[in-house]
Design an enzyme around this catalytic site. Structure first.
Site, PDB file in Angstrom:
ATOM      1  N   HIS A   1       0.604  -1.002  -0.130  1.00 28.42           N
ATOM      2  CA  HIS A   1      -0.297   0.272  -0.173  1.00 28.42           C
ATOM      3  C   HIS A   1       0.329   0.819   0.306  1.00 28.42           C
ATOM      4  O   HIS A   1       0.251   2.403  -0.850  1.00 28.42           O
ATOM      5  CB  HIS A   1      -1.140   0.183   0.979  1.00 28.42           C
ATOM      6  CG  HIS A   1      -2.341  -1.368   0.801  1.00 28.42           C
ATOM      7  ND1 HIS A   1      -2.354  -1.052   2.054  1.00 28.42           N
ATOM      8  CD2 HIS A   1      -2.164  -1.640   0.390  1.00 28.42           C
ATOM      9  CE1 HIS A   1      -4.227  -1.956   1.320  1.00 28.42           C
ATOM     10  NE2 HIS A   1      -3.067  -2.926   0.568  1.00 28.42           N
TER      11      HIS A   1
ATOM     12  N   HIS B   1      -3.406  -6.721 -11.363  1.00 27.80           N
ATOM     13  CA  HIS B   1      -2.356  -5.389 -10.580  1.00 27.80           C
ATOM     14  C   HIS B   1      -1.317  -6.321 -11.344  1.00 27.80           C
ATOM     15  O   HIS B   1      -0.435  -5.391 -12.093  1.00 27.80           O
ATOM     16  CB  HIS B   1      -1.518  -6.242  -9.074  1.00 27.80           C
ATOM     17  CG  HIS B   1      -2.253  -6.188  -8.423  1.00 27.80           C
ATOM     18  ND1 HIS B   1      -2.235  -4.431  -7.605  1.00 27.80           N
ATOM     19  CD2 HIS B   1      -3.227  -6.199  -6.854  1.00 27.80           C
ATOM     20  CE1 HIS B   1      -3.069  -4.177  -6.586  1.00 27.80           C
ATOM     21  NE2 HIS B   1      -3.704  -5.597  -6.524  1.00 27.80           N
TER      22      HIS B   1
END
Length: 401
Positions: free
Chosen positions: A237, A370
């Site tokens: 993150h 992703h």
């Protein structure tokens, strides 16, 4: 790298679910049809094939439209508004309305709208209206987390993960609509997360909060490897927020002071690398660390490496610092050696601390979101969204029309 994009899209073609939307895939690409159709997964894969449509990859339009159909029908709660998180053959399995999952409806609809797919703009308008009325908290400048089915009762929790994907969704919505409101929402969220929550915390992002936005540093200490709300600081993150800072900078334009976003991106990336990269005797990013930077979960998640690649490319493009180019190359070499599955397809989604395939948190090869983005970001100019960059740029993709 275009070949790798095509290879990922080809593997994920088999993820379409006959009930509607998309299914998880196992290591060989077989669909897990016993599992329910999930909102976040369908949103992500609809977005992926909207990107495929912009690339001209064969079959992408049909797959994106398959996802849009599920988001407009199967997964939608026509009685109370919003979308169900999980729907099985006999109907909804869970009924709470989760901000994290709804963010991917906005992302999918925005990318579909940019790709010119039928129904994309209508779905986007509906999803943004719901976000504004149900999830956006103007006094906080942040997003709420979870409602019950009827939007009457809220969960006593706030999370940065949902807000991060809210920023991603708002930036895509800005690219799709040109409405500066969505860029401003993204700015307000990012300002609080980066400057108020993270900078004073040694650039480790506090992820979990109570409804008044007081940090809960021990949240899920007994469940540290949770796939969505892990304990401690999540390395991936920090990398993802760094990239979003740079995309937000583009959205805000040259007339706005955005130096804090570049500085924040550098700090976030630097802390993630110092805490997470090759810190336990083997290459790879650990999943989480505690508030002193000590690794907690040593598993290597493919999505963390994918975010690192995109962030390094973005930071190099913005700063010109060749140290980021060196990192970019190093991380792609790691992906080539450990993550890309040349035998069965796609990427291994999880490795153990010795870089062997693992299935503790993410069994199978769940989605291509992703990894596909990691193959595209380095080849595109930096824009608020990847779909917007593809709309404005011609890149070659093997296997495209």
């Amino acid at each position: 790298m275009g070949t790798e994009t095509a290879r990922l899209l080809e593997f994920a073609e088999g993820s379409w679910h006959p009930l509607g939307g998309f299914a998880r895939q196992d290591d060989r690409g077989v669909r897990m049809l016993d599992a329910p159709v999930e909102l976040w997964l369908t949103g992500r894969m609809t977005h992926v094939y909207a990107l495929g449509a912009l690339l001209g990859y064969p079959g992408s339009v049909a797959l994106a439209e398959h996802g849009l159909t599920a988001l407009s029908g199967l997964l939608r709660d026509t009685a109370h508004g919003g979308w169900y998180p999980r729907v099985g053959w006999d109907g909804p399995i869970t009924t709470d309305k989760e901000c994290y999952q709804h963010a991917f409806v906005v992302l999918a609809a925005a990318s579909a709208s940019i790709a010119g797919l039928p129904g994309g703009r209508e779905l986007l308008d509906d999803a943004l209206e719901l976000f504004e009325n149900r999830f956006w908290s103007d006094p906080d400048g942040m997003l709420r987390e979870t409602w019950d089915e009827e939007f009457q009762t809220e969960e006593a929790y706030r999370g940065v993960n949902a807000n991060m994907h809210g920023v991603e969704a708002f930036l895509a919505a800005f690219d799709a609509t040109g409405d500066a409101r969505w860029a401003d929402h993204a700015r307000r969220i990012t300002d609080r997360v980066v400057r108020e929550f993270t900078a004073p915390n040694g650039w480790r992002i506090p992820e979990h909060f109570d409804p008044a936005w007081h940090a809960l540093p021990e949240y899920n200490a007994d469940k540290p490897d949770d796939p969505f709300r892990p304990y401690g600081s999540t390395i991936g993150h920090g990398l993802e927020w760094a990239r979003l800072c740079l995309q937000l900078r583009v959205a805000l334009g040259a007339d706005t002071d955005t130096s804090w976003l570049v500085d924040g991106a550098r700090e976030l990336c630097g802390r993630a690398v110092a805490d997470g990269w090759a810190v336990d005797g083997a290459p790879g990013f650990v999943y989480t660390v505690d508030w002193h930077g000590t690794p907690v979960v040593h598993l290597r998640m493919h999505w963390v490496l994918a975010e690192a690649v995109g962030t390094a490319a973005a930071l190099h493009a913005v700063t010109g610092d060749d140290a980021y180019l060196d990192r970019y190359r190093q991380w792609w070499e790691y992906a080539e050696e450990y993550l890309l599955d040349r035998d069965l397809g796609s990427w291994h989604h999880e490795l153990d601390r010795n870089n062997r395939p693992s299935a503790v948190v993410w069994p199978g090869k769940v989605d291509a979101y992703h990894a596909v983005q990691a193959t595209l970001l380095p080849r595109l100019p930096l824009r608020p969204s990847i779909a917007g960059a593809l709309r404005d740029t011609d890149i070659e993709l093997p296997g495209a029309d």
